[in-house]
Design a protein around this motif. Structure first.
Motif, PDB file in Angstrom:
ATOM      1  N   ALA A  99       0.825  -1.206   0.000  1.00 57.30           N
ATOM      2  CA  ALA A  99       0.000   0.000   0.000  1.00 57.30           C
ATOM      3  C   ALA A  99       0.859   1.256   0.000  1.00 57.30           C
ATOM      4  O   ALA A  99       1.903   1.327   0.667  1.00 57.30           O
ATOM      5  N   ARG A 100       0.418   2.253  -0.743  1.00 52.85           N
ATOM      6  CA  ARG A 100       1.066   3.553  -0.711  1.00 52.85           C
ATOM      7  C   ARG A 100       0.745   4.255   0.607  1.00 52.85           C
ATOM      8  O   ARG A 100      -0.246   3.929   1.265  1.00 52.85           O
ATOM      9  N   PRO A 101       1.569   5.214   0.997  1.00 50.53           N
ATOM     10  CA  PRO A 101       1.322   5.871   2.296  1.00 50.53           C
ATOM     11  C   PRO A 101      -0.073   6.457   2.429  1.00 50.53           C
ATOM     12  O   PRO A 101      -0.704   6.355   3.482  1.00 50.53           O
ATOM     13  N   ARG A 102      -0.590   7.080   1.355  1.00 50.07           N
ATOM     14  CA  ARG A 102      -1.932   7.659   1.442  1.00 50.07           C
ATOM     15  C   ARG A 102      -2.997   6.577   1.570  1.00 50.07           C
ATOM     16  O   ARG A 102      -3.951   6.719   2.336  1.00 50.07           O
ATOM     17  N   VAL A 103      -2.817   5.501   0.828  1.00 47.75           N
ATOM     18  CA  VAL A 103      -3.784   4.405   0.914  1.00 47.75           C
ATOM     19  C   VAL A 103      -3.735   3.765   2.297  1.00 47.75           C
ATOM     20  O   VAL A 103      -4.773   3.458   2.900  1.00 47.75           O
ATOM     21  N   ARG A 104      -2.539   3.569   2.810  1.00 48.13           N
ATOM     22  CA  ARG A 104      -2.394   2.967   4.139  1.00 48.13           C
ATOM     23  C   ARG A 104      -3.005   3.871   5.211  1.00 48.13           C
ATOM     24  O   ARG A 104      -3.617   3.382   6.168  1.00 48.13           O
ATOM     25  N   ALA A 105      -2.838   5.184   5.062  1.00 44.87           N
ATOM     26  CA  ALA A 105      -3.388   6.108   6.051  1.00 44.87           C
ATOM     27  C   ALA A 105      -4.909   6.076   6.086  1.00 44.87           C
ATOM     28  O   ALA A 105      -5.513   6.458   7.094  1.00 44.87           O
ATOM     29  N   VAL A 106      -5.530   5.622   5.000  1.00 40.52           N
ATOM     30  CA  VAL A 106      -6.992   5.520   4.962  1.00 40.52           C
ATOM     31  C   VAL A 106      -7.454   4.124   5.354  1.00 40.52           C
ATOM     32  O   VAL A 106      -8.408   3.964   6.132  1.00 40.52           O
ATOM     33  N   LEU A 107      -6.777   3.084   4.845  1.00 44.41           N
ATOM     34  CA  LEU A 107      -7.252   1.722   5.048  1.00 44.41           C
ATOM     35  C   LEU A 107      -7.063   1.232   6.480  1.00 44.41           C
ATOM     36  O   LEU A 107      -7.950   0.571   7.024  1.00 44.41           O
ATOM     37  N   LYS A 108      -5.921   1.536   7.078  1.00 44.94           N
ATOM     38  CA  LYS A 108      -5.681   0.993   8.412  1.00 44.94           C
ATOM     39  C   LYS A 108      -6.663   1.543   9.454  1.00 44.94           C
ATOM     40  O   LYS A 108      -7.243   0.763  10.220  1.00 44.94           O
ATOM     41  N   PRO A 109      -6.890   2.853   9.521  1.00 46.53           N
ATOM     42  CA  PRO A 109      -7.925   3.309  10.472  1.00 46.53           C
ATOM     43  C   PRO A 109      -9.310   2.756  10.156  1.00 46.53           C
ATOM     44  O   PRO A 109     -10.086   2.454  11.069  1.00 46.53           O
TER      45      PRO A 109
END
Length: 316
Positions: free
Chosen positions: A116-126
């Motif tokens: 995951a890209r940082p932006r995607v990870r910042a949305v998916l994990k929360p």
């Protein structure tokens, strides 16, 4: 005679000697010690509260009947106290939950950590962790009124009631509930792996899949194992989902997940709901079942600690 100027620090510099006592640090240290003692005292209190009723229960019911009996009718007019039906139902539903939670949870952790890209990870994990904050009673009604009719539509099941209860849906819903726990902790363990290991593998010509599965996952194995065991402990101790979906009666041993079953936590919730007198012998069965559940989770945590120490990787 020693020159005093050589033993004194130069003007404008701080001395390395201990100065005045730092009361703030002492207070924080005391609070942390108090928190640790509260945790230990809570565990000791649980053991103390379970022991006397459990001992009184086993004065009347033998260990052979309790652990070897295949019929559980503790609240019936002709009671039988074989815990194998409750234990089998608990382990069966937990196994179904793990078949869902471990692959999806570890797969989600690998994607968030390695793909995951940082932006995607910042949305998916929360968003993934939001599932951990949903009350378990909501999961229970979701499984009862959505998944169960869906299962009845595509897979004919016995029973005529629309709120048909079975162990399969309970295990599936419980697996969805455990996914955030395993995924979050496993992803944290993978993120803690030094990037130098990844860079070395990429320098040798390895692809991203090879790096993820053969470098990162083995390096983070201790954290992944700890996440899975924590998920198992949470699944075994879950009450509301199994009480709503799996059923409130489990009088015999059964491995058919399409049948209604009662787990150990489900029985504790049923017997402790107020219908059983607190001074009766039937009420003491709650403590005996609770003691078995406590020992089971304690053994699992001990196994987890040994596995974590065995596969732990230390990096400098």
């Amino acid at each position: 005679m020693t020159d005093l100027r050589l033993t004194q620090p130069p003007a404008g510099t701080r001395s390395l000697r201990r100065g005045r006592p730092r009361y703030g640090e002492l207070a924080v240290k005391g609070l942390l010690l108090l928190a640790a003692l509260v945790s230990v005292a809570t565990t000791v209190g649980i053991v103390i509260s379970l022991l006397p009723p459990t001992i009184n229960f086993f004065k009347r019911v033998g260990f052979g009947e309790f652990f070897g009996g295949t019929k559980w009718t503790a609240l019936f007019s002709n009671p039988s106290y074989g815990i194998l039906p409750l234990l089998t139902a608990t382990l069966l539903i937990t196994a179904i939950a793990l078949l869902v939670a471990i692959p999806v949870g570890i797969g989600s952790a690998i994607y968030l950590s390695e793909y995951a890209r940082p932006r995607v990870r910042a949305v998916l994990k929360p968003t993934l962790e939001v599932l951990a904050g949903i009350p378990t009673v909501v999961y229970g009604f979701f499984g009862l009124f959505f998944l169960t009719p869906l299962l009845r539509e595509h897979w004919p099941l016995p029973g005529e009631a629309p709120e048909f209860q079975n162990a399969l849906v309970a295990g599936l819903v419980m697996g969805v509930m455990v996914i955030p726990t395993i995924a979050s902790l496993a992803e944290d363990a993978m993120s803690a792996v030094p990037h130098a290991l990844r860079d070395g593998a990429y320098a040798l010509g390895s692809g991203r899949r090879t790096v993820a599965l053969r470098v990162v996952v083995p390096a983070a194995l201790s954290g992944i194992v700890a996440a899975c065991v924590l998920g198992v402990s949470r699944a075994i101790g879950e009450t509301m989902i199994v009480a709503i979906i799996s059923g409130t009666q489990s009088t015999k041993v059964s491995l058919n997940p399409l049948e209604p079953m009662q787990t150990m936590t489900g029985f504790i919730a049923q017997a402790g709901s107020g219908d059983v007198a607190t001074s009766s012998f039937e009420y003491k069965t709650i403590f005996a079942v609770g003691a078995v559940l406590f020992v089971l989770t304690f053994v699992m945590n001990m196994i987890s600690m040994r596995l974590v120490r065995k596969y732990r990787e230390v990096y400098e």
